[in-house]
Motif scaffolding. Structure first.
Motif, PDB file in Angstrom:
ATOM      1  N   ALA A  86      17.460  -6.595 -41.807  1.00 12.88           N
ATOM      2  CA  ALA A  86      16.706  -5.964 -42.889  1.00 12.88           C
ATOM      3  C   ALA A  86      17.293  -6.257 -44.265  1.00 12.88           C
ATOM      4  O   ALA A  86      16.789  -5.785 -45.272  1.00 12.88           O
ATOM      5  N   VAL A  87      18.380  -7.038 -44.310  1.00 15.64           N
ATOM      6  CA  VAL A  87      18.973  -7.411 -45.584  1.00 15.64           C
ATOM      7  C   VAL A  87      19.069  -8.931 -45.626  1.00 15.64           C
ATOM      8  O   VAL A  87      19.521  -9.548 -44.660  1.00 15.64           O
ATOM      9  N   ASP A  88      18.645  -9.525 -46.717  1.00 12.70           N
ATOM     10  CA  ASP A  88      18.752 -10.975 -46.867  1.00 12.70           C
ATOM     11  C   ASP A  88      20.220 -11.371 -46.720  1.00 12.70           C
ATOM     12  O   ASP A  88      21.074 -10.887 -47.460  1.00 12.70           O
ATOM     13  N   PRO A  89      20.534 -12.242 -45.733  1.00 13.39           N
ATOM     14  CA  PRO A  89      21.943 -12.576 -45.474  1.00 13.39           C
ATOM     15  C   PRO A  89      22.638 -13.246 -46.663  1.00 13.39           C
ATOM     16  O   PRO A  89      23.865 -13.308 -46.709  1.00 13.39           O
ATOM     17  N   ARG A  90      21.861 -13.734 -47.633  1.00 13.62           N
ATOM     18  CA  ARG A  90      22.462 -14.395 -48.785  1.00 13.62           C
ATOM     19  C   ARG A  90      22.742 -13.428 -49.925  1.00 13.62           C
ATOM     20  O   ARG A  90      23.194 -13.838 -50.987  1.00 13.62           O
ATOM     21  N   TRP A  91      22.399 -12.171 -49.731  1.00 11.00           N
ATOM     22  CA  TRP A  91      22.572 -11.183 -50.794  1.00 11.00           C
ATOM     23  C   TRP A  91      23.802 -10.326 -50.551  1.00 11.00           C
ATOM     24  O   TRP A  91      24.165 -10.041 -49.412  1.00 11.00           O
ATOM     25  N   ARG A  95      23.091  -6.326 -54.529  1.00 12.33           N
ATOM     26  CA  ARG A  95      21.820  -6.946 -54.859  1.00 12.33           C
ATOM     27  C   ARG A  95      20.692  -6.350 -54.010  1.00 12.33           C
ATOM     28  O   ARG A  95      19.572  -6.137 -54.486  1.00 12.33           O
ATOM     29  N   ALA A  98      19.822  -3.152 -55.504  1.00 11.17           N
ATOM     30  CA  ALA A  98      19.174  -3.327 -56.800  1.00 11.17           C
ATOM     31  C   ALA A  98      17.721  -3.763 -56.650  1.00 11.17           C
ATOM     32  O   ALA A  98      16.920  -3.604 -57.579  1.00 11.17           O
ATOM     33  N   ALA A  99      17.364  -4.309 -55.485  1.00  4.96           N
ATOM     34  CA  ALA A  99      15.974  -4.738 -55.265  1.00  4.96           C
ATOM     35  C   ALA A  99      15.010  -3.564 -55.327  1.00  4.96           C
ATOM     36  O   ALA A  99      13.801  -3.742 -55.487  1.00  4.96           O
ATOM     37  N   TYR A 123      28.981  -9.116 -48.335  1.00  7.23           N
ATOM     38  CA  TYR A 123      27.733  -9.602 -47.749  1.00  7.23           C
ATOM     39  C   TYR A 123      27.436  -8.814 -46.478  1.00  7.23           C
ATOM     40  O   TYR A 123      28.352  -8.224 -45.884  1.00  7.23           O
ATOM     41  N   HIS A 125      27.081  -9.471 -43.411  1.00  4.08           N
ATOM     42  CA  HIS A 125      27.863  -9.709 -42.204  1.00  4.08           C
ATOM     43  C   HIS A 125      29.311  -9.266 -42.363  1.00  4.08           C
ATOM     44  O   HIS A 125      30.083  -9.338 -41.417  1.00  4.08           O
ATOM     45  N   GLU A 126      29.663  -8.815 -43.556  1.00  6.15           N
ATOM     46  CA  GLU A 126      31.047  -8.388 -43.777  1.00  6.15           C
ATOM     47  C   GLU A 126      31.244  -6.884 -43.614  1.00  6.15           C
ATOM     48  O   GLU A 126      32.334  -6.380 -43.819  1.00  6.15           O
TER      49      GLU A 126
END
Lengths: 209, 284, 267
Positions: A86-91, A95, A98-99, A123, A125-126
């Protein structure tokens, strides 16, 4: 009041009906449990209520009117089963929060019980699945929704984390008068969290009358 | 476990990523070297010396000379440069077309998506080379026509890759969440799609280069390509045909080999970049 | 006393990853896993998703990806084995019952895949063995001609169980075999494991559903954040869990819906 009135839905016109004439009400501040086996259309109903899917027939209304798409956050916020999807892995977490349109101040002011400040620049995955699910919950609450639909949000978590997340969710929603639809296959869980439980069994395949 | 603290490990020179990066760096240097050398060799490539006609490879003329006594090494370098420039231009145009179509399909969905899918299938069903030749012919030949013809025939595969990836992103849970937060399609395209497509786009573009370069050479060889006065590899090979029977093997073999090497290098740059960006092999 | 069939001692697994550029770092995934499974036992490995249960199962089979670094010992029949040796055991005595139908070949019919398993396991008549294994799980002959996508989730799971049992494992690693199944199927599946164990196999049941595991398990291994925190007797999971020695195990039990749904004070 969140209402589904005679809602029909299917994934494509050649498919059997997943939802056939569903009625459901959730009052402001009420916690309703939706129980049923997997494959019974619970998640589909959750997505229809939150406006991800449009019903083929029938209406979903909040206080008597259909929520308008694309006019700011949907008044019904869905929290999904798999926190990591449910979260963009690149964000970063910041962020993702903030969306919602929330400013830095609002994010910094988030309750530490929900989102710890140390997670903000990591991130997805962290941090762990349970922590990420708290972020998803915080994100939904930041939009000041009228209703939260929680679709198996703790199904992949351990019992301790599950209990903690539900305690957080119920406390926040009670304080803000947010109605909750708790979706789960686990009846014992729903008995703990919900004031009223609705059962869903897979629909027999019939066309609308 | 994700939340664990990471312990730094010193990078080893022998690890795979270091070798891959070194290889990519070397390949880029060689290709750049060819570009520079080709530019410098521009004049020498056209200088005729009728005293030194049809010479085999020697210390003075490494690649020999042609029927007008022009140095074949200079002509090969200049030809490679021209092929690279034309190929890169064509691949770039092609890649931009692919990106626009794939993004439009993802952002608008529905009819637009189906139309793009249909167009891709249509172009993939047509024989590649025939279409290329017809287009180059219809556009009247010349450098511009080659760029246009190669660009117009090479977008479908990359479009398909980008469209597939874009669909995956658009149907993800995190895009659904952004929608329920009230974000529109342009916001989602900018904030979700752009990041996820960049890697595929860069790699796809680099992998288009070798195709474009080879097809430019093919068109020029057939006489439908760049102006015959210019030393493109395709033209060098076409000219050499008449002298092969006379034993002037160097006219064809050496420029041909060089083209092969350059194309292989560019291809290797793309493949290695892909391996570095691919999450499955990223950490190996 | 004979050596246990499977003994994992102090297993640690790191994943080497690249940060930006060429800096490498090791991300710890397992930080101290212990697991003992004897012939005739069902051992439940319980923990949240992401705690490292599946990773442990894959490590036992020597199936970790190449960027994983492993420390500690994994011994089979008392003999410590390298990952390569363990990989050779996979399918020959050691069997993984995978989590989902995505482990079936999507392009090949069920009958073919099950027969192949039976043949590789050395059954004299693979065709009959395959049909029988499916029939014992309530799957008729019509299933043989279907492709994996034509099966319901429950049917696919039963096919996987049939294939696992056909390999006649001495050690079965079942990775979340009951997630998403209706209650009656959960019970049938778990009973299969009990039967296998009673016939002399060792079964490691990887699950995040503590309650379901208690019905069949001889011992419960509690896993948290990549390490084993407790090995508990299933009989202790009763009442308010006063018999459970370890505080985390007790907290886990008391936090279950129906047992108080309690949130522990300490975080």
């Amino acid at each position: 009041m969140l209402r589904a009135d005679d809602v029909w839905f299917r994934y494509g016109s050649a498919q059997p009906w997943t939802l056939a004439g569903v009625d459901l009400q959730v009052a402001d501040g009420e916690v309703v449990g939706l129980c049923g086996p997997s494959g019974g259309g619970k998640s589909t109903l959750a997505r229809v209520l939150a406006g991800h899917l449009r019903p083929d027939r029938g209406r979903v209304t909040v206080d008597g009117s259909e929520p308008r798409a694309r006019r700011g956050p949907h008044p019904v916020q869905l929290v999904l089963q798999h926190p990591e999807r449910a979260v963009d892995p690149r964000w970063t977490i910041r962020r993702a929060l903030a969306a919602t349109g929330a400013g830095d101040d609002a994010i910094a002011a988030l309750d530490e019980e929900l989102v710890r400040p140390t997670w903000l620049d990591r991130y997805p995955h962290e941090i762990s699945g349970g922590e990420l699910q708290r972020v998803n919950l915080a994100r939904a609450l930041l939009t000041r929704p009228r209703f939260v639909v929680a679709d198996e949000i703790t199904a992949s978590l351990d019992a301790v984390t599950q209990a903690r997340i539900w305690a957080l969710l119920l406390e926040r929603c009670r304080a803000a008068g947010i109605g909750v639809l708790a979706v789960s296959h686990d009846r014992l869980l729903l008995e703990e969290v919900a004031g009223r439980i609705v059962d869903r069994t897979p629909v027999p395949d019939r066309g609308p009358a | 476990m994700s939340a664990a603290v990471a312990v730094p490990v010193p990078g080893r020179l022998g690890d795979r990523r270091t070798r891959t990066l070194a290889y990519v760096g070397l390949a880029v240097l060689v290709v750049l070297g060819v570009l520079v050398a080709g530019t410098l060799a521009g004049d020498a490539a056209q200088t005729t010396d009728l005293a030194d006609r049809n010479l085999g490879p020697s210390a003075e003329h490494w690649f020999g000379t042609d029927r007008l006594g022009r140095d074949m090494l200079a002509r090969t370098l200049a030809g490679l440069r021209l092929s690279l420039v034309v190929g890169v231009a064509a691949a770039a145009v092609s890649a931009v077309v692919a990106l626009l179509l794939a993004s439009a399909a993802a952002v608008f969905g529905g009819v637009v998506d189906r139309a793009v899918g249909w167009l891709v299938d249509l172009f993939l069903a047509l024989p590649h080379l025939v279409l290329l030749v017809l287009l180059a012919f219809a556009l009247g030949g010349g450098t511009g026509a080659v760029v246009a013809a190669v660009a117009l025939t090479h977008w479908p595969t990359l479009t398909r890759v980008l469209r597939g990836r874009a669909r995956e992103v658009m149907s993800s849970d995190y895009v659904a969440v952004s929608r329920q937060l009230g974000r529109g399609r342009w916001w989602i395209a900018r904030h979700h799609l752009a990041g996820h497509l960049t890697g595929h786009f860069v790699v796809g573009t680099v992998l288009l280069f070798p195709h474009a370069i080879l097809h430019e050479a093919a068109l020029s060889f057939l006489g439908l390509g760049v102006d015959p006065g210019q030393p493109s590899i395709g033209i060098l090979l076409a000219e050499s045909m008449r002298y092969l029977t006379a034993g002037a093997w160097w006219l064809a073999v050496l420029p041909g080999l060089c083209l092969l090497v350059v194309v292989k290098l560019v291809d290797a740059i793309g493949e290695n970049t892909r391996a570095l960006l691919d999450p499955r092999s990223h950490h190996l | 006393m004979t050596a246990p069939l499977l003994e994992v001692r102090g297993l640690e697994v790191d994943f080497l990853q690249y940060e930006r550029g060429l800096r490498r770092r090791a991300v710890p995934a397992l930080t101290g896993m212990d697991l003992t499974a004897r012939a005739g036992e069902v051992v439940a490995l319980v923990g949240a998703s992401g705690a490292g249960k599946s990773l442990l199962a894959h490590a036992v089979l020597g199936l970790l990806p190449p960027n994983a670094v492993e420390r500690g010992t994994v011994a089979v029949d008392g003999e410590p084995l390298s990952p390569e040796q363990r990989r050779r055991l996979a399918g020959h005595g050691t069997t993984l019952l995978p989590q989902s139908a995505s482990f079936l070949d999507p392009l090949s019919r069920i009958g073919r895949q099950v027969r192949r398993t039976a043949r590789l396991a050395g059954h004299a008549d693979p065709r009959r063995a395959a049909e029988q294994a499916l029939a014992e799980r309530g799957l008729g002959r019509e299933v043989l001609r279907r492709y994996p996508h034509e099966l319901s989730g429950g049917m696919a799971r039963r096919v996987l169980v049939a294939m696992a049992v056909l390999t006649r494992p001495r050690l079965l690693l079942a990775d979340e075999p009951t997630t998403g199944l209706p209650t009656d199927l959960v019970r049938t599946t778990l009973r299969e494991f009990r039967v296998l164990a009673d016939a002399g196999a060792a079964v490691v049941l990887v699950t995040h559903e503590l309650r379901a595991a208690l019905d069949v398990a001889d011992r419960v291994v509690i896993v948290r954040d990549g390490r084993t925190v407790d090995v508990a007797d299933p009989a202790g999971f009763t009442g308010d869990g006063a018999a459970l020695a370890h505080p985390y195990t007790r907290a886990l039990w008391q936090a279950l819906p129906g047992n108080g749904f309690r949130v522990p004070e300490v975080r």
